[in-house]
Design a protein around this motif. Structure first.
Motif, PDB file in Angstrom:
ATOM      1  N   GLY A  76       0.786  -1.225   0.000  1.00  0.00           N
ATOM      2  CA  GLY A  76       0.000   0.000   0.000  1.00  0.00           C
ATOM      3  C   GLY A  76       0.818   1.276   0.000  1.00  0.00           C
ATOM      4  O   GLY A  76       0.261   2.370   0.082  1.00  0.00           O
ATOM      5  N   ASN A  77       2.132   1.161  -0.121  1.00  0.00           N
ATOM      6  CA  ASN A  77       3.012   2.327  -0.004  1.00  0.00           C
ATOM      7  C   ASN A  77       3.475   2.889  -1.350  1.00  0.00           C
ATOM      8  O   ASN A  77       4.162   3.901  -1.372  1.00  0.00           O
ATOM      9  N   HIS A  78       3.127   2.208  -2.433  1.00  0.00           N
ATOM     10  CA  HIS A  78       3.608   2.621  -3.749  1.00  0.00           C
ATOM     11  C   HIS A  78       2.493   2.467  -4.776  1.00  0.00           C
ATOM     12  O   HIS A  78       1.624   1.607  -4.651  1.00  0.00           O
ATOM     13  N   VAL A  79       2.565   3.286  -5.817  1.00  0.00           N
ATOM     14  CA  VAL A  79       1.611   3.240  -6.921  1.00  0.00           C
ATOM     15  C   VAL A  79       2.394   3.081  -8.216  1.00  0.00           C
ATOM     16  O   VAL A  79       3.422   3.754  -8.417  1.00  0.00           O
ATOM     17  N   ILE A  80       1.934   2.213  -9.092  1.00  0.00           N
ATOM     18  CA  ILE A  80       2.604   1.994 -10.363  1.00  0.00           C
ATOM     19  C   ILE A  80       2.108   3.004 -11.393  1.00  0.00           C
ATOM     20  O   ILE A  80       0.924   3.343 -11.433  1.00  0.00           O
ATOM     21  N   VAL A  81       3.026   3.485 -12.222  1.00  0.00           N
ATOM     22  CA  VAL A  81       2.717   4.555 -13.174  1.00  0.00           C
ATOM     23  C   VAL A  81       3.455   4.289 -14.487  1.00  0.00           C
ATOM     24  O   VAL A  81       4.644   3.941 -14.473  1.00  0.00           O
ATOM     25  N   ASN A  82       2.758   4.450 -15.601  1.00  0.00           N
ATOM     26  CA  ASN A  82       3.409   4.463 -16.912  1.00  0.00           C
ATOM     27  C   ASN A  82       3.768   5.906 -17.231  1.00  0.00           C
ATOM     28  O   ASN A  82       2.949   6.816 -17.061  1.00  0.00           O
ATOM     29  N   ILE A  83       4.981   6.131 -17.687  1.00  0.00           N
ATOM     30  CA  ILE A  83       5.488   7.491 -17.787  1.00  0.00           C
ATOM     31  C   ILE A  83       6.411   7.612 -18.998  1.00  0.00           C
ATOM     32  O   ILE A  83       6.903   6.603 -19.514  1.00  0.00           O
ATOM     33  N   GLU A  84       6.636   8.823 -19.463  1.00  0.00           N
ATOM     34  CA  GLU A  84       7.607   9.065 -20.527  1.00  0.00           C
ATOM     35  C   GLU A  84       8.735   9.931 -19.970  1.00  0.00           C
ATOM     36  O   GLU A  84       8.516  11.076 -19.586  1.00  0.00           O
ATOM     37  N   PHE A  85       9.926   9.361 -19.924  1.00  0.00           N
ATOM     38  CA  PHE A  85      11.108  10.132 -19.557  1.00  0.00           C
ATOM     39  C   PHE A  85      11.644  10.843 -20.800  1.00  0.00           C
ATOM     40  O   PHE A  85      11.721  10.249 -21.889  1.00  0.00           O
ATOM     41  N   VAL A  86      12.021  12.102 -20.644  1.00  0.00           N
ATOM     42  CA  VAL A  86      12.533  12.887 -21.771  1.00  0.00           C
ATOM     43  C   VAL A  86      13.815  13.617 -21.338  1.00  0.00           C
ATOM     44  O   VAL A  86      14.077  13.802 -20.147  1.00  0.00           O
ATOM     45  N   GLY A  87      14.588  14.042 -22.340  1.00  0.00           N
ATOM     46  CA  GLY A  87      15.755  14.880 -22.084  1.00  0.00           C
ATOM     47  C   GLY A  87      16.945  14.170 -21.504  1.00  0.00           C
ATOM     48  O   GLY A  87      17.871  14.829 -20.997  1.00  0.00           O
ATOM     49  N   ALA A  88      16.989  12.824 -21.570  1.00  0.00           N
ATOM     50  CA  ALA A  88      18.132  12.103 -21.030  1.00  0.00           C
ATOM     51  C   ALA A  88      19.371  12.362 -21.887  1.00  0.00           C
ATOM     52  O   ALA A  88      19.269  12.630 -23.080  1.00  0.00           O
ATOM     53  N   PRO A  89      20.547  12.260 -21.295  1.00  0.00           N
ATOM     54  CA  PRO A  89      21.781  12.400 -22.095  1.00  0.00           C
ATOM     55  C   PRO A  89      21.986  11.163 -22.958  1.00  0.00           C
ATOM     56  O   PRO A  89      21.345  10.126 -22.753  1.00  0.00           O
ATOM     57  N   ALA A  90      22.871  11.262 -23.908  1.00  0.00           N
ATOM     58  CA  ALA A  90      23.163  10.146 -24.800  1.00  0.00           C
ATOM     59  C   ALA A  90      23.974   9.086 -24.068  1.00  0.00           C
ATOM     60  O   ALA A  90      24.703   9.365 -23.114  1.00  0.00           O
ATOM     61  N   ALA A  91      23.867   7.854 -24.520  1.00  0.00           N
ATOM     62  CA  ALA A  91      24.712   6.774 -24.015  1.00  0.00           C
ATOM     63  C   ALA A  91      26.166   7.078 -24.409  1.00  0.00           C
ATOM     64  O   ALA A  91      26.410   7.756 -25.416  1.00  0.00           O
ATOM     65  N   PRO A  92      27.145   6.681 -23.639  1.00  0.00           N
ATOM     66  CA  PRO A  92      27.056   5.732 -22.523  1.00  0.00           C
ATOM     67  C   PRO A  92      26.832   6.365 -21.149  1.00  0.00           C
ATOM     68  O   PRO A  92      27.079   5.711 -20.131  1.00  0.00           O
ATOM     69  N   ASP A  93      26.374   7.597 -21.098  1.00  0.00           N
ATOM     70  CA  ASP A  93      26.094   8.226 -19.812  1.00  0.00           C
ATOM     71  C   ASP A  93      25.115   7.333 -19.031  1.00  0.00           C
ATOM     72  O   ASP A  93      24.104   6.896 -19.588  1.00  0.00           O
ATOM     73  N   PRO A  94      25.405   7.035 -17.755  1.00  0.00           N
ATOM     74  CA  PRO A  94      24.507   6.165 -16.978  1.00  0.00           C
ATOM     75  C   PRO A  94      23.065   6.677 -16.925  1.00  0.00           C
ATOM     76  O   PRO A  94      22.125   5.884 -16.811  1.00  0.00           O
ATOM     77  N   ALA A  95      22.880   7.990 -17.034  1.00  0.00           N
ATOM     78  CA  ALA A  95      21.529   8.554 -16.976  1.00  0.00           C
ATOM     79  C   ALA A  95      20.759   8.369 -18.278  1.00  0.00           C
ATOM     80  O   ALA A  95      19.574   8.708 -18.350  1.00  0.00           O
ATOM     81  N   SER A  96      21.402   7.818 -19.304  1.00  0.00           N
ATOM     82  CA  SER A  96      20.722   7.632 -20.594  1.00  0.00           C
ATOM     83  C   SER A  96      19.600   6.616 -20.504  1.00  0.00           C
ATOM     84  O   SER A  96      18.730   6.579 -21.385  1.00  0.00           O
ATOM     85  N   ILE A  97      19.602   5.775 -19.472  1.00  0.00           N
ATOM     86  CA  ILE A  97      18.541   4.758 -19.349  1.00  0.00           C
ATOM     87  C   ILE A  97      17.193   5.387 -19.014  1.00  0.00           C
ATOM     88  O   ILE A  97      16.146   4.758 -19.221  1.00  0.00           O
ATOM     89  N   TYR A  98      17.196   6.641 -18.533  1.00  0.00           N
ATOM     90  CA  TYR A  98      15.938   7.307 -18.175  1.00  0.00           C
ATOM     91  C   TYR A  98      15.395   8.034 -19.397  1.00  0.00           C
ATOM     92  O   TYR A  98      15.361   9.256 -19.467  1.00  0.00           O
ATOM     93  N   SER A  99      14.970   7.234 -20.353  1.00  0.00           N
ATOM     94  CA  SER A  99      14.521   7.771 -21.628  1.00  0.00           C
ATOM     95  C   SER A  99      13.354   6.946 -22.153  1.00  0.00           C
ATOM     96  O   SER A  99      13.318   5.724 -21.988  1.00  0.00           O
ATOM     97  N   GLY A 100      12.372   7.626 -22.744  1.00  0.00           N
ATOM     98  CA  GLY A 100      11.267   6.936 -23.395  1.00  0.00           C
ATOM     99  C   GLY A 100      10.203   6.443 -22.429  1.00  0.00           C
ATOM    100  O   GLY A 100      10.189   6.778 -21.235  1.00  0.00           O
ATOM    101  N   GLU A 101       9.304   5.637 -22.969  1.00  0.00           N
ATOM    102  CA  GLU A 101       8.176   5.139 -22.181  1.00  0.00           C
ATOM    103  C   GLU A 101       8.672   4.075 -21.215  1.00  0.00           C
ATOM    104  O   GLU A 101       9.266   3.072 -21.616  1.00  0.00           O
ATOM    105  N   GLN A 102       8.413   4.294 -19.931  1.00  0.00           N
ATOM    106  CA  GLN A 102       8.880   3.398 -18.880  1.00  0.00           C
ATOM    107  C   GLN A 102       7.767   3.205 -17.845  1.00  0.00           C
ATOM    108  O   GLN A 102       6.785   3.939 -17.811  1.00  0.00           O
ATOM    109  N   VAL A 103       7.958   2.227 -16.990  1.00  0.00           N
ATOM    110  CA  VAL A 103       7.022   2.004 -15.897  1.00  0.00           C
ATOM    111  C   VAL A 103       7.770   2.198 -14.581  1.00  0.00           C
ATOM    112  O   VAL A 103       8.888   1.698 -14.406  1.00  0.00           O
TER     113      VAL A 103
END
Length: 622
Positions: A76-103
């Motif tokens: 009961g402590n979390h809610v699932i959400v479908n979301i679109e991450f935008v503006g991530a840096p290009a690979a191989p930057d570790p933050a590049s995984i936060y891109s596109g449609e994700q859950v």
């Protein structure tokens, strides 16, 4: 267990007939907004900078294109959400995984995950070998009752033995599998096209709908079976197959309206599943949008998985669609237009039999929206549904209606709401009306978002503050097949359903009176074209009598099966408990509406007046 024993066992679990208690009194509800990741206005690569998100765990866009909130994790402590991450840096930057449609999971308890974020991405960074041939349909996210899996559109996200919300659920331990519905005899091809998929509380079975080529849809129920190495069908990757599928059509069962000679008969116990809406909290009933019981009134029904017993859950003249039951099986929350008067001009007069719906039902279900503007708000109703003058309680009624308030009418409820496992909280999401449903040529001005970052979507948590936590109801054991449904193995054809033949009929009221009905078919394309009814002191409900005439003609366009063009004439009078009229103006009422766009365009007028209160149709384009 033989069917007779299953049937008797199921009957013992049903509430007694006429056992509906007195309606509950309104209860206090506190509504707050849940946090989401940082918002940016640009989709450009690298726009999500460390200044905006210092942990570099993703940014989301202002517009809600891919956004959709789901339900709670078992704690009961979390809610699932479908979301679109935008503006991530290009690979191989570790933050590049936060891109596109994700859950993702977002916190619903006011706390944070160990890294300090109020969200955790479940699908970001999952190795390609663990997520082969994902289906692009990723709507209606839903956490399995086991807490270790999630339905993500037409995919299953699986974290093995680790709960999704735990720190043990990492990308390397996560697998995402597409769902495949085999429909050809040899299992070849990409399979059927399911929509509105909902996971049963047992985490094993699934319900869904699927469109037909002629603008209709049917509802199905089947079992998920993991296929680690498929040799037929696409994709040829580890996947879940839908097996032991039933189509929710009762062989030789009654239709809502049937002809016997020159008489028509209404069958309230008919199973007429249109669009699937989910399951009861225990999973003993399937929820669906059904054929109207009253003219132009679209409602939700429940049918018992074994007995086939049908319950009408809603009866308010407005439109309901998204719905979710509490885990204790005692309540449901629905997204409904009630209170907006959106549908009252066509459905406000009660207890008119659903005769013209033979040609108007698609249009009646399409006028609930104006494109992206929806008129849904969350309504809390007990398990017995609407009855008498009880039509539930609006969850977000408190507030002053100002811009951004919890009851701001420009914030529209969306699918699906959900209860926490202890039935003490409700989560739902809303979208702010945007152009072209406002501004420009539309006479309604566009509001300015005051959500964080100017977001046009938000997730709301409603606390039922006087409730004590409740235990979930025992999960209903689903039999191998639904006894009253029709098996739908690969290669099967959709069964032919009863069709009302053209002709002149009499429908006698349950209380008194008669409705003289004339039905004609389309000489060019087939199907029904015109329904004309003359009511003589007709009554299906004590205290209500209907007189007058109503006639509707549907013009079909085979290349556009979702388009309705109606020529409508109405001159109805209702007396007794209420004094009401349903009238078209000179020249009638001509409505054109596409069920896939929901843009209201009409010439002429159709107006319903009830005890002096006048309900007029929406203005075109609003």
């Amino acid at each position: 267990m033989p069917f007779s024993a299953l049937f008797l066992a199921a009957l013992s679990l049903l509430p007694p007939i006429h056992a509906s208690p007195s309606p509950p009194v309104p209860e206090p509800i506190q509504v707050v907004e849940l946090p989401l990741p940082p918002v940016i206005s640009s989709r450009a690569e690298g726009a999500c900078t460390a200044t905006i998100n210092r942990r570099r765990t993703g940014c989301i866009h202002q517009v809600f294109d891919e956004f959709q909130a789901g339900d709670f994790t078992p704690d009961g402590n979390h809610v699932i959400v479908n979301i679109e991450f935008v503006g991530a840096p290009a690979a191989p930057d570790p933050a590049s995984i936060y891109s596109g449609e994700q859950v993702i999971l977002i916190k619903a308890d006011g706390k944070t995950f160990p890294n300090g974020d109020t969200w955790k991405c479940l699908s970001c960074g999952v190795p390609a070998s663990n997520a082969q041939s994902l289906d692009p349909e990723r709507d209606y996210p839903h956490v399995a009752r086991n807490g270790k899996q999630a339905l993500w559109g037409h995919n299953i996200l699986d974290c093995g033995e680790a709960p999704l919300a735990s720190s043990q659920c990492t990308p390397n331990k996560t697998h995402i599998y597409p769902i495949h519905w085999p429909i050809s005899v040899d299992g070849s091809g990409s399979g059927g096209i399911p929509r509105e998929m909902r996971l049963h509380p047992d985490d094993i079975h699934m319900g869904w709908s699927s469109f037909t080529a002629n603008g209709g849809q049917h509802t199905y129920f089947g079992r998920l079976q993991f296929n680690p190495n498929p040799t037929t069908g696409l994709p040829l990757a580890p996947r879940y197959d839908l097996v032991d599928v039933d189509i929710l059509i009762q062989p030789n069962g009654a239709s809502p309206i049937m002809a016997n000679g020159t008489e028509l008969h209404l069958h309230d116990n008919a199973i007429a599943a249109g669009e699937l809406r989910g399951f009861s909290g225990a999973g003993d009933e399937i929820l669906y949008i059904g054929s109207p019981r009253e003219a132009n009134n679209i409602d939700v029904f429940a049918v018992h998985i074994i007995t086939g017993a049908v319950r009408r859950l809603t009866s308010h003249p407005e439109y309901i669609d998204p719905i979710a039951f509490s885990h204790d099986n005692n309540w449901f929350v629905g997204m409904d237009t009630r209170g907006s008067n959106r549908q009252m001009w066509m459905a406000g007069m009660r207890y008119i039999p659903p005769l013209i719906d033979l040609v108007t039902v698609t249009a009646a279900s399409s006028t609930r929206n104006n494109g992206v503007r929806r008129f849904f708000q969350p309504i809390l109703i007990d398990r017995y549904g609407d009855r008498g003058d009880y039509f539930g309680q609006r969850v977000n009624a408190a507030g002053d209606g100002s811009n951004g308030s919890i009851n701001d009418p420009n914030w529209n409820g969306r699918a699906d709401p959900a209860f926490s496992p202890d039935s003490s909280r409700i989560v739902y999401w809303q979208a702010l009306v945007v152009s072209p449903a406002c501004g420009g040529t539309n006479p309604l001005p566009c509001p300015v978002s005051n959500a964080p970052g100017g977001r046009t979507y938000r997730v709301m948590l409603a606390r039922l503050t006087k409730r004590r936590p409740q235990q979930p109801a025992p999960i209903f054991k689903v039999p191998g097949r639904i006894p009253w449904a029709t098996p739908f193995p690969p290669g099967a054809s959709i069964p032919t359903q009863y069709s009302l033949p053209a002709g002149n009929y009499s429908l006698y009221g349950k209380v008194h009176g008669v409705a003289h009905t004339s039905i004609t078919s389309d000489p060019t394309y087939g199907g029904l074209q015109t329904v004309s009814v003359e009511y003589e002191n007709y009554s299906d409900e004590n205290g209500y009598s209907i007189n007058g005439t109503e006639s509707v003609t549907l013009t079909r366009t085979p290349s556009q099966p979702w388009l309705s063009k109606l020529e409508w004439y109405s001159d109805l009078y209702e007396t007794g408990v209420v004094t009401a009229t349903k009238k078209t103006g000179p020249g009638g009422f001509n409505l054109t509406i596409d069920a896939q766009a929901n843009i209201f365009e009409a010439d002429g007028t159709l107006t319903t007046t009830i005890d002096g209160i006048v309900y007029k149709q929406p203005a075109n384009g609003t």
